[in-house]
Design an enzyme around this catalytic site. Structure first.
Site, PDB file in Angstrom:
ATOM      1  CG  ASP A 173      33.820  15.273  67.022  1.00  0.00           C
ATOM      2  OD1 ASP A 173      33.720  15.104  65.793  1.00  0.00           O
ATOM      3  OD2 ASP A 173      33.170  14.618  67.861  1.00  0.00           O
ATOM      4  CG  HIS A 200      31.612  11.165  66.975  1.00  0.00           C
ATOM      5  ND1 HIS A 200      32.577  12.097  66.670  1.00  0.00           N
ATOM      6  CD2 HIS A 200      31.825  10.112  66.131  1.00  0.00           C
ATOM      7  CE1 HIS A 200      33.357  11.636  65.708  1.00  0.00           C
ATOM      8  NE2 HIS A 200      32.916  10.430  65.361  1.00  0.00           N
TER       9      HIS A 200
END
Length: 340
Positions: A173, A200
């Protein structure tokens, strides 16, 4: 309490031993998959890895034979897909990385993967709890927001849970965020330090551009959405042939390297990770991704979210709603389907 102290003390002894020997065994569970193969290659090229153990339900020895020809000093062993092979792959491991599971296809969310991947992760976590309970466990298998709690519950059931050694890999990310920002600003991605917190998947991924060199980007809804749903971009582009494998392998290798660097004595190693965190426990959320300082015993320090602007505050509110459900889903799965 005594069991927890024993596990902690054993972890300290193991960290000292690994540091003193400067030797590190890393085990990859799911080594023949789309993430597992490039991840295994990257780990073979890491000088901090001295022993690489590769396991999968099929193809592990073949991948090991291939990777073993790379001319770095570490040894590589592939293990047969048997309970004995899995136990041997895990025994003595310092770091266990789990990319095992089925990939996403177009139209699938990470939650769609749950029913299949939950059982896989539960069983691999059970094997790790029995064969290397003191190892650092890095979870890549999706949905991470649920699979990390699954691992925690399995380890708790066996009395060997150490929250400092369980990590959900969210490195991708921040990798994506820095890359996407660099494309907009015309900068080098390595100079873009973007904090990403939450979880996530989708709206649980919260980039905090207000804390970067480009606070104006927090109002860029298109960019925020791209960071949150970057995985969908890859799934669509691969047209049913897979999900983010190469970039995820790079992220997993980076997180593994960070854990090893800290275990071998390097100070100030900071990476993001989805961990057992106190930040939102008062709201019933036991796991949360934020910056984490690593040390010889795993998690050394958990950084707070810090100041956010009004747009990011709304993103966090949406994140927490979904995250709480995702975590509960993992916990409930193990309660209803305990590892045998």
């Amino acid at each position: 309490m005594f069991a927890a102290r024993a596990v902690f003390a054993a972890g300290q002894r193991r960290a000292f031993s690994a540091s003193a020997r400067n030797l590190s065994k890393v085990t990859v569970l799911g080594a023949a998959g789309g993430i597992g193969q490039p991840l295994s290659l990257l780990l073979k090229m890491n000088p901090r890895v001295t022993e690489l153990a590769l396991y999968d339900i099929r193809g592990g020895p073949g991948v090991a034979a291939d990777v073993s020809h790379v001319n770095t000093k570490s040894t590589v062993t592939g293990y047969e897909p048997t309970p004995e092979g899995l136990a041997s792959a895990l025994k003595g491991s310092d770091v266990v990385v789990i990319p095992a599971g089925v990939p996403r296809k177009p139209g699938m969310t990470r939650d769609d993967l749950f029913n299949t991947n939950a059982s896989i992760v539960r069983d691999l976590a059970k094997a790790a709890a029995e064969s290397c309970p003191e190892a650092n466990l890095l979870i890549i298998a999706n949905p991470v927001n649920s699979t990390v709690p699954i691992c925690a519950e399995v380890f708790k059931a066996r009395g060997v849970y150490n929250p400092k050694r369980l990590f959900g890999v969210t490195t991708l990310d921040v990798v994506r965020a820095s890359r996407f920002v660099s494309e907009i600003k015309g900068t080098d991605p390595k100079d873009e330090n973007i904090t990403v917190v939450g979880g996530h998947s989708g709206v649980t991924i919260v980039p905090l551009f207000s804390q970067s060199k480009h606070p104006d980007l927090s109002s860029n809804d298109k960019l925020v959405n791209r960071v949150q749903f970057g995985g969908d971009e890859v799934v669509k582009a691969k047209d049913g042939a897979g999900s983010a494998t190469l970039s995820m392998a790079m992220a997993g290798a980076r997180m593994t390297d960070a854990v090893l660097r800290a275990a071998q004595g390097e100070k100030g190693v900071v990476e993001p990770s989805f961990i057992d965190s106190p930040l939102y426990k008062d709201q019933g959320i036991d796991f949360f991704a934020s910056k984490v300082e690593l040390g010889p015993n795993g998690v050394e320090k958990i950084f707070p979210v810090g100041d956010v602007d009004a747009a990011e505050e709304k993103l966090l509110e949406a994140c927490l709603v979904d995250l709480k459900k995702n975590i509960a889903k993992g916990v409930s799965f193990v309660a209803a389907n305990p590892a045998k």
